[in-house]
Each structure stands twice: as structure tokens, then as C-alpha cells.
Design a protein around this motif. Structure first.
Motif, mmCIF file in Angstrom:
data_model
loop_
_atom_site.group_PDB
_atom_site.id
_atom_site.type_symbol
_atom_site.label_atom_id
_atom_site.label_comp_id
_atom_site.label_asym_id
_atom_site.label_seq_id
_atom_site.Cartn_x
_atom_site.Cartn_y
_atom_site.Cartn_z
ATOM 1 N N LYS A 182 -1.945 12.234 -0.810
ATOM 2 C CA LYS A 182 -2.857 13.717 -1.192
ATOM 3 C C LYS A 182 -2.691 13.843 -2.699
ATOM 4 C CE LYS A 182 -2.799 16.487 2.972
ATOM 5 N NZ LYS A 182 -3.390 17.585 3.324
ATOM 6 N N VAL A 183 -3.849 14.340 -3.069
ATOM 7 C CA VAL A 183 -4.086 14.501 -4.468
ATOM 8 C C VAL A 183 -4.969 16.002 -4.420
ATOM 9 C CG1 VAL A 183 -4.962 13.894 -6.651
ATOM 10 C CG2 VAL A 183 -4.044 12.265 -5.256
ATOM 11 N N LYS A 184 -4.141 17.113 -4.894
ATOM 12 C CA LYS A 184 -4.896 18.424 -4.744
ATOM 13 C C LYS A 184 -5.842 18.687 -3.623
ATOM 14 C CE LYS A 184 -5.204 18.550 -9.971
ATOM 15 N NZ LYS A 184 -6.353 18.769 -11.044
ATOM 16 N N ASP A 185 -5.181 18.359 -2.532
ATOM 17 C CA ASP A 185 -5.688 18.628 -1.198
ATOM 18 C C ASP A 185 -6.845 17.908 -0.634
ATOM 19 O OD1 ASP A 185 -3.841 21.009 -0.771
ATOM 20 O OD2 ASP A 185 -5.464 22.237 -1.627
ATOM 21 N N LEU A 186 -6.785 16.629 -1.236
ATOM 22 C CA LEU A 186 -7.635 15.622 -1.091
ATOM 23 C C LEU A 186 -6.894 14.406 -0.614
ATOM 24 C CD1 LEU A 186 -10.693 14.831 -1.260
ATOM 25 C CD2 LEU A 186 -10.219 13.933 -3.705
ATOM 26 N N GLU A 187 -7.260 13.760 0.457
ATOM 27 C CA GLU A 187 -6.677 12.535 0.878
ATOM 28 C C GLU A 187 -7.153 11.356 0.505
ATOM 29 O OE1 GLU A 187 -4.617 12.147 5.062
ATOM 30 O OE2 GLU A 187 -6.198 13.661 5.632
ATOM 31 N N ILE A 188 -6.406 10.356 0.027
ATOM 32 C CA ILE A 188 -6.935 8.997 -0.777
ATOM 33 C C ILE A 188 -6.640 8.062 0.128
ATOM 34 C CG2 ILE A 188 -6.918 7.714 -2.505
ATOM 35 C CD1 ILE A 188 -6.593 10.116 -4.540
ATOM 36 N N PHE A 189 -7.419 7.220 0.554
ATOM 37 C CA PHE A 189 -7.191 6.143 1.223
ATOM 38 C C PHE A 189 -7.509 4.886 0.710
ATOM 39 C CE2 PHE A 189 -8.143 9.754 4.112
ATOM 40 C CZ PHE A 189 -7.111 9.464 5.245
ATOM 41 N N THR A 190 -6.591 3.931 0.910
ATOM 42 C CA THR A 190 -6.982 2.465 0.624
ATOM 43 C C THR A 190 -8.251 1.798 1.081
ATOM 44 O OG1 THR A 190 -5.604 1.082 1.917
ATOM 45 C CG2 THR A 190 -4.462 2.054 0.045
ATOM 46 N N PHE A 191 -8.791 0.959 0.534
ATOM 47 C CA PHE A 191 -9.827 0.143 1.114
ATOM 48 C C PHE A 191 -9.459 -0.437 2.655
ATOM 49 C CE2 PHE A 191 -13.125 -3.539 1.191
ATOM 50 C CZ PHE A 191 -14.194 -2.708 1.638
ATOM 51 N N ASP A 192 -8.301 -0.973 2.425
ATOM 52 C CA ASP A 192 -7.871 -1.602 3.689
ATOM 53 C C ASP A 192 -7.599 -0.784 4.610
ATOM 54 O OD1 ASP A 192 -7.712 -4.330 2.693
ATOM 55 O OD2 ASP A 192 -5.552 -4.101 1.867
ATOM 56 N N GLN A 193 -7.106 0.564 4.469
ATOM 57 C CA GLN A 193 -6.924 1.564 5.471
ATOM 58 C C GLN A 193 -8.261 1.967 5.896
ATOM 59 O OE1 GLN A 193 -4.887 4.482 2.861
ATOM 60 N NE2 GLN A 193 -2.939 4.182 4.200
ATOM 61 N N ILE A 194 -9.321 2.233 5.313
ATOM 62 C CA ILE A 194 -10.349 2.250 5.589
ATOM 63 C C ILE A 194 -11.104 1.166 6.673
ATOM 64 C CG2 ILE A 194 -13.241 2.686 5.215
ATOM 65 C CD1 ILE A 194 -11.721 4.037 2.442
ATOM 66 N N LYS A 195 -10.963 -0.083 6.090
ATOM 67 C CA LYS A 195 -11.449 -1.255 6.855
ATOM 68 C C LYS A 195 -10.765 -1.234 8.323
ATOM 69 C CE LYS A 195 -10.795 -4.450 3.833
ATOM 70 N NZ LYS A 195 -10.785 -5.717 3.324
ATOM 71 N N ASP A 196 -9.336 -1.000 8.376
ATOM 72 C CA ASP A 196 -8.604 -0.671 9.576
ATOM 73 C C ASP A 196 -9.154 0.158 10.439
ATOM 74 O OD1 ASP A 196 -6.949 -2.717 8.495
ATOM 75 O OD2 ASP A 196 -5.241 -1.684 8.069
ATOM 76 N N GLU A 197 -9.417 1.253 10.104
ATOM 77 C CA GLU A 197 -9.900 2.292 10.651
ATOM 78 C C GLU A 197 -11.269 2.278 11.209
ATOM 79 O OE1 GLU A 197 -9.944 6.002 12.830
ATOM 80 O OE2 GLU A 197 -8.264 5.203 11.720
ATOM 81 N N PHE A 198 -12.134 1.913 10.305
ATOM 82 C CA PHE A 198 -13.729 1.857 10.850
ATOM 83 C C PHE A 198 -14.185 0.520 11.222
ATOM 84 C CE2 PHE A 198 -13.289 5.477 8.160
ATOM 85 C CZ PHE A 198 -13.820 6.555 9.059
ATOM 86 N N ILE A 199 -13.664 -0.491 10.872
ATOM 87 C CA ILE A 199 -13.842 -1.805 11.439
ATOM 88 C C ILE A 199 -12.962 -2.548 12.412
ATOM 89 C CG2 ILE A 199 -14.281 -4.440 10.470
ATOM 90 C CD1 ILE A 199 -15.327 -3.020 7.618
ATOM 91 N N GLY A 200 -11.688 -2.376 12.104
ATOM 92 C CA GLY A 200 -10.838 -3.034 13.150
ATOM 93 C C GLY A 200 -9.627 -3.514 12.224
ATOM 94 N N GLU A 201 -8.442 -3.689 12.924
ATOM 95 C CA GLU A 201 -7.350 -4.220 12.014
ATOM 96 C C GLU A 201 -7.489 -5.621 11.731
ATOM 97 O OE1 GLU A 201 -3.515 -2.890 13.688
ATOM 98 O OE2 GLU A 201 -4.194 -0.943 13.824
ATOM 99 N N ILE A 202 -6.869 -6.346 10.829
ATOM 100 C CA ILE A 202 -6.789 -7.666 10.562
ATOM 101 C C ILE A 202 -6.238 -8.470 11.631
ATOM 102 C CG2 ILE A 202 -5.520 -9.505 9.408
ATOM 103 C CD1 ILE A 202 -5.297 -7.631 6.836
ATOM 104 N N GLY A 203 -7.153 -9.574 12.117
ATOM 105 C CA GLY A 203 -6.830 -10.146 13.304
ATOM 106 C C GLY A 203 -7.829 -9.840 14.412
#
Length: 107
Positions: A4-25
Motif C-alpha cells: 500500500k502506498v497512500k491508499d493505493l495498492e501496488i502489485f508486481t507483474f508476477d502477481q498480476i500474471k498469477d491473478e489474471f493469466i494463471g499461476e506458474i505451471g
């Protein structure tokens, strides 16, 4: 984990890929990664061709295919073989290296 940065959540690119594309494997993630690699390969073909001052038509003539086939390779709009890739880069006097990474069962 998101930060969290000033009420804004920051996600890594890997986290975004895990969430929207699928986890590794996962099947979906593997397909995504393979398609991404093919896109990069098409970009490399185009980059080398332009560095060699060749048109798509000229490169096609060097390997015995039509201009449209070169366009399809560069834009990843076609299935192609390793043999074709080797012909393309060979005609442009570029060395090709393939890296194979063995994955463990836990990946």
C-alpha cells in the motif's frame, strides 16, 4: 503480497500474471509464456532483417517463400518449424542458439 502506498495498492507483474493469466505451471500460464516467446522471436526476425537492409520479399526469396510468409513469421500469425527459423536466420547470416531449461516436478 500487495503493497500500500497512500491508499493505493501496488502489485508486481508476477502477481498480476498469477491473478489474471494463471499461476506458474498452469496450462493457461504455460500457453501465455510460449506465445510471448514466439512474439519475441518474430520481433527478432524483423529486427535482424531490417539491420540487414532486406525487405520481406528479398528475405523470402533467399529461403524460397513468398513475402506473405515472412510477414506471418514476423507477426506470429503462423505455425512454423525450427527448420524454418534456422533457414531464416541462416539466410540473414545470424547465429541461432536454443536454450533448454529442465524444470523440476515442483515447478
Amino acid at each position: 503480497m500487495a503493497t500500500k502506498v497512500k491508499d493505493l495498492e501496488i502489485f508486481t507483474f508476477d502477481q498480476i500474471k498469477d491473478e489474471f493469466i494463471g499461476e506458474i505451471g498452469s496450462t493457461k500460464r504455460i500457453k501465455y509464456e510460449q506465445e510471448l516467446q514466439l512474439d519475441v522471436l518474430g520481433d527478432m526476425i524483423k529486427t535482424v532483417r531490417l539491420e540487414r537492409n532486406l525487405t520481406q520479399e528479398e528475405l523470402g526469396k533467399l529461403i524460397g517463400v513468398q513475402r506473405a510468409q515472412i510477414s506471418k513469421l514476423e507477426n506470429n500469425n503462423s505455425n512454423f518449424t525450427v527448420e524454418t527459423i534456422l533457414k531464416v536466420f541462416g539466410a540473414m547470416k545470424a547465429k541461432v542458439n536454443f536454450n533448454v531449461e529442465l524444470m523440476t516436478n515442483s515447478q
